[in-house]
Design an enzyme around this catalytic site. Structure first.
Site, short mmCIF file in Angstrom:
data_model
loop_
_atom_site.label_atom_id
_atom_site.label_comp_id
_atom_site.label_asym_id
_atom_site.label_seq_id
_atom_site.Cartn_x
_atom_site.Cartn_y
_atom_site.Cartn_z
N PRO A 10 -13.03 -14.58 6.27
CA PRO A 10 -13.80 -15.50 7.10
C PRO A 10 -14.10 -16.83 6.44
CG PRO A 10 -15.16 -13.64 6.38
CD PRO A 10 -13.75 -13.34 5.98
N ASN A 11 -14.01 -17.85 7.27
CA ASN A 11 -14.34 -19.24 6.95
C ASN A 11 -13.33 -19.92 6.02
OD1 ASN A 11 -16.80 -19.27 8.50
ND2 ASN A 11 -17.64 -17.95 6.91
N ARG A 18 -14.87 -27.39 4.50
CA ARG A 18 -16.09 -26.63 4.23
C ARG A 18 -16.54 -26.81 2.79
NH1 ARG A 18 -16.24 -20.25 3.06
NH2 ARG A 18 -18.48 -20.04 2.83
N TYR A 23 -15.43 -25.59 -2.68
CA TYR A 23 -14.08 -25.12 -2.36
C TYR A 23 -12.99 -26.17 -2.49
CZ TYR A 23 -16.73 -21.22 -0.49
OH TYR A 23 -17.57 -20.16 -0.36
N ASN A 72 -8.56 -12.59 -0.60
CA ASN A 72 -9.84 -13.27 -0.69
C ASN A 72 -10.59 -12.88 0.58
OD1 ASN A 72 -12.05 -14.95 -0.69
ND2 ASN A 72 -10.94 -16.72 -1.46
N ALA A 75 -16.88 -13.57 2.56
CA ALA A 75 -18.18 -12.89 2.55
C ALA A 75 -18.06 -11.38 2.76
CB ALA A 75 -19.09 -13.49 3.61
N HIS A 78 -18.70 -8.78 -0.11
CA HIS A 78 -20.02 -8.31 -0.51
C HIS A 78 -20.61 -7.30 0.46
CE1 HIS A 78 -19.35 -11.77 -2.99
NE2 HIS A 78 -19.29 -12.52 -1.92
N ASP A 85 -12.11 0.85 1.51
CA ASP A 85 -11.36 2.05 1.89
C ASP A 85 -9.92 1.72 2.28
OD1 ASP A 85 -13.65 3.51 1.36
OD2 ASP A 85 -14.13 3.86 3.48
N GLU A 96 -8.00 -9.05 -6.04
CA GLU A 96 -9.10 -9.75 -5.39
C GLU A 96 -9.21 -11.14 -6.01
OE1 GLU A 96 -14.01 -9.51 -5.27
OE2 GLU A 96 -12.86 -7.75 -5.93
N HIS A 98 -11.17 -15.16 -5.73
CA HIS A 98 -12.20 -16.03 -5.18
C HIS A 98 -11.99 -17.42 -5.75
CE1 HIS A 98 -14.37 -12.74 -3.36
NE2 HIS A 98 -14.17 -12.06 -4.49
N SER A 100 -14.36 -19.83 -5.92
CA SER A 100 -15.52 -20.19 -6.74
C SER A 100 -15.86 -19.04 -7.69
CB SER A 100 -16.73 -20.49 -5.84
OG SER A 100 -17.15 -19.30 -5.19
N ARG A 105 -23.22 -18.29 -8.21
CA ARG A 105 -23.76 -18.67 -6.90
C ARG A 105 -24.93 -17.76 -6.52
NH1 ARG A 105 -19.09 -19.34 -2.81
NH2 ARG A 105 -20.75 -20.41 -1.68
#
Length: 141
Positions: A10-11, A18, A23, A72, A75, A78, A85, A96, A98, A100, A105
């Site tokens: 998302p985003n 953004r 970013y 990535n 959100a 978290h 799963d 995984e 990210h 940032s 943060r």
């Protein structure tokens, strides 16, 4: 030729617009063009969705046929036990990533629900985090 699936959550469709101080100013599409040029020996597929179930479906679709998945989850990192799963259910190793450094943060970003299911985690290097994950897949895994 190795097949690598990059999945953004998302985003991340708003990269370049953004929060540029977090970013950066580049869109993912322009960055992806550079990755494909730098890694001509890899078939790099890209998928982005703001919908958790669509991310899970893409992991299922590619998780038995591709050589690697770079995820990535935004959100959902978290909050999503379902993504955890899904990663555990497939054979393809998942990295995984990210953009940032999530540990620098907000506190709620300090815990990942998916890290334990992933082969490794790369974070805090901007868009270059994706390139570093591709370097892992260059080695015969």
């Amino acid at each position: 030729m190795k097949k690598i699936q990059i999945i953004n959550g998302p985003n991340l469709n708003l990269l370049g617009k953004r929060e540029p101080t977090v970013y950066g100013n580049s869109s993912f599409d322009s960055f992806l063009d550079g990755l494909r040029e730098k890694y001509p020996d890899m078939e790099i597929e890209y998928f982005q969705s703001n919908v958790e179930g669509e991310l899970i479906n893409r992991i299922h679709e590619t998780g038995f046929e591709y050589d690697g998945i770079i995820l990535n989850a935004g959100a959902y990192t978290h909050t999503s036990i379902a993504l955890h799963d899904a990663i555990k259910a497939v054979e393809t190793p998942v990295i995984e990533v990210h953009i940032s450094n999530v540990h620098a943060r907000e506190e709620f970003r300090h815990r990942s629900m998916i890290s334990a299911a992933c082969r490794g985690v790369i974070l805090g290097f901007g868009l270059d985090s994706y390139r570093l994950a591709l370097e892992f897949y260059k080695i015969d895994h």
